[in-house]
Design an enzyme around this catalytic site. Structure first.
Site, PDB file in Angstrom:
ATOM      1  N   ARG A 163     -35.754 -16.609  21.484  1.00  0.00           N
ATOM      2  CA  ARG A 163     -34.079 -16.601  20.495  1.00  0.00           C
ATOM      3  C   ARG A 163     -33.304 -16.090  20.755  1.00  0.00           C
ATOM      4  NH1 ARG A 163     -34.320 -17.413  13.982  1.00  0.00           N
ATOM      5  NH2 ARG A 163     -35.111 -19.804  14.810  1.00  0.00           N
ATOM      6  N   HIS A 193     -30.663 -25.330  18.618  1.00  0.00           N
ATOM      7  CA  HIS A 193     -31.691 -26.144  18.337  1.00  0.00           C
ATOM      8  C   HIS A 193     -33.244 -26.464  18.209  1.00  0.00           C
ATOM      9  CE1 HIS A 193     -34.428 -23.345  15.503  1.00  0.00           C
ATOM     10  NE2 HIS A 193     -34.233 -23.177  14.507  1.00  0.00           N
ATOM     11  N   GLN A 213     -36.041 -27.290  15.319  1.00  0.00           N
ATOM     12  CA  GLN A 213     -35.845 -27.450  14.590  1.00  0.00           C
ATOM     13  C   GLN A 213     -35.652 -29.154  14.332  1.00  0.00           C
ATOM     14  OE1 GLN A 213     -35.715 -25.736  11.623  1.00  0.00           O
ATOM     15  NE2 GLN A 213     -35.443 -27.750  10.212  1.00  0.00           N
ATOM     16  N   ASP A 270     -26.088 -26.923   6.950  1.00  0.00           N
ATOM     17  CA  ASP A 270     -26.426 -25.596   7.403  1.00  0.00           C
ATOM     18  C   ASP A 270     -25.537 -24.737   6.980  1.00  0.00           C
ATOM     19  OD1 ASP A 270     -28.371 -23.374   9.018  1.00  0.00           O
ATOM     20  OD2 ASP A 270     -27.585 -24.195  10.467  1.00  0.00           O
ATOM     21  N   CYS A 326     -32.266 -26.781   7.329  1.00  0.00           N
ATOM     22  CA  CYS A 326     -33.259 -26.079   8.008  1.00  0.00           C
ATOM     23  C   CYS A 326     -33.678 -24.550   7.307  1.00  0.00           C
ATOM     24  CB  CYS A 326     -32.741 -25.872   9.861  1.00  0.00           C
ATOM     25  SG  CYS A 326     -31.283 -24.830   9.580  1.00  0.00           S
ATOM     26  N   ARG A 367     -42.718 -28.018  11.170  1.00  0.00           N
ATOM     27  CA  ARG A 367     -42.333 -27.224  11.870  1.00  0.00           C
ATOM     28  C   ARG A 367     -43.158 -26.724  13.087  1.00  0.00           C
ATOM     29  NH1 ARG A 367     -37.466 -23.837  13.081  1.00  0.00           N
ATOM     30  NH2 ARG A 367     -38.439 -24.226  14.827  1.00  0.00           N
TER      31      ARG A 367
HETATM   32  N1  NVA Z   1     -27.360 -22.286  12.442  1.00  0.00           N
HETATM   33  C1  NVA Z   1     -28.262 -21.074  12.390  1.00  0.00           C
HETATM   34  C2  NVA Z   1     -29.835 -21.570  12.381  1.00  0.00           C
HETATM   35  C3  NVA Z   1     -30.761 -20.304  11.843  1.00  0.00           C
HETATM   36  C4  NVA Z   1     -32.275 -21.496  11.436  1.00  0.00           C
HETATM   37  C5  NVA Z   1     -28.040 -20.003  12.677  1.00  0.00           C
HETATM   38  O1  NVA Z   1     -27.934 -19.469  14.211  1.00  0.00           O
HETATM   39  O2  NVA Z   1     -28.263 -18.712  12.389  1.00  0.00           O
HETATM   40  N1   CP Z   2     -34.875 -22.397  10.429  1.00  0.00           N
HETATM   41  C1   CP Z   2     -35.089 -21.760  11.456  1.00  0.00           C
HETATM   42  O1   CP Z   2     -35.412 -21.381  12.420  1.00  0.00           O
HETATM   43  O2   CP Z   2     -35.378 -20.638  10.514  1.00  0.00           O
HETATM   44  P1   CP Z   2     -36.030 -18.942  11.044  1.00  0.00           P
HETATM   45  O3   CP Z   2     -34.395 -18.571  11.108  1.00  0.00           O
HETATM   46  O4   CP Z   2     -36.468 -18.673   9.179  1.00  0.00           O
HETATM   47  O5   CP Z   2     -36.738 -19.121  11.906  1.00  0.00           O
END
Ligand code: NVA
Ligand code: CP
Length: 301
Positions: A104, A131, A134, A219, A259, A287
């Protein structure tokens, strides 16, 4: 250098993704029935997190444990990655010790560079651009609750962010239509809109996207890394909040997904997650099951 990676949904063919959803449902049933199934005994996952996470970390770590394997949490705070060791060097070292790596991070190019030098499968656990893990969970959830995805109309309302880009890939792979409503200037990657125009339509208002939709998804308005834009975004996105009233424009059997983490009073109304059309807790649970199906596909089959 021949490992199979999962950096976006396009790394799997439509038929593989569809089988993965079926398998995820099966693995979920097995898990609920406490069937012991350990195809990854002795295998190790490296988990590189340059951004925060609850669901992604817990689901991958729990999934590896349930499969008889092990996961190592690696944060830049405690590794040489955080002190500037090149991605290419880190990839060569970590992939000689682990059987799979999930990352990540910020720029999508980081996961691509890591994958290019990795001997083992690399999984994108969220970048600024995509992502895909997800999406596996979202698609599994829709498939479980409503069946076939092809021919449906989904609505993406809010920021044209990493999740939205992955929804565009999903529309292409699963042959559904995606209506996207974002404030001006916050649209998804224009290259994706052009490439997948047969499945994607940009509309002006949240209401237009919501009308007759089979699924409404949203989101956060401010993704990780954009925190200094929070107040501007709150103003610009205020007409894009999802509420039970907006859901009423959708089809009677429509579902709502997010998500998570969710911000009540921002992208969703205070009461949205209490509405029976919201399936976010199933979505979050999935997930675990969808990623176990992914690990099985990448490492076992
Ligand atoms: N769009 C959000 C998703 C978090 C799971 C981010 O990138 O922070
Ligand atoms: N939806 C998601 O990826 O959640 P986290 O940021 O908690 O991993």
């Amino acid at each position: 250098m021949t490992a199979r990676h999962f950096l976006t949904l396009l790394d799997l063919e439509s038929h593989e993704l569809k089988s993965l959803l079926v398998r995820a449902v099966e693995l979920k049933r097995m898990h609920h029935e406490r069937v012991l199934y350990e195809p990854l005994k002795g295998r190790v996952m490296g988990m590189i997190f340059e951004k925060s996470s609850t669901r992604t970390r817990v689901s991958f770590e729990a999934g590896m444990a349930q499969f008889g394997g092990h996961a190592i949490f690696l944060s830049p705070r405690d590794t040489q990655l955080g002190r500037g060791e090149p991605i290419e060097d880190s990839a060569r070292v970590i992939s000689r010790m682990c059987d799979v790596v999930m990352i990540r991070t910020f720029e999508h190019a980081i996961v691509e560079r890591f994958a290019a030098w990795s001997r083992v499968p690399v999984i994108n656990a969220l970048t600024d651009a995509h992502h895909p893990c997800q999406l596996l969970a979202d698609l599994q959830t829709y498939f479980e609750l409503r069946g076939e995805l092809a021919g449906k109309t989904f609505a993406w309302i809010g920021d044209g962010n990493n999740m939205c880009n992955s929804y565009i890939h999903a529309a292409h792979r699963f042959d559904f239509q995606l209506k996207i409503a974002c404030p001006y200037g916050f649209e998804p990657d224009p290259a994706l809109l052009t490439r997948f125009q047969a499945h994607v339509e940009l509309v002006k208002t949240a209401e237009e996207a919501a009308r007759d939709a089979d699924l409404i998804a949203t989101d956060v308005w401010t993704s990780m890394g954009q925190e200094n834009e929070t107040s501007v975004r709150k103003r610009r996105f205020s007409a894009y909040q999802i509420s039970p009233r907006l859901m009423d424009l959708a089809r009677p059997d429509a579902l709502f997904m997010h998500c998570l983490p969710a911000h009540r009073g921002e992208e969703i109304s205070d009461d949205m997650l209490d509405d029976p059309r919201a399936v976010v807790w199933d979505e979050a649970e999935n997930r675990l099951h969808a990623q176990k199906a992914l690990l099985e596909l990448l490492l076992v089959s």
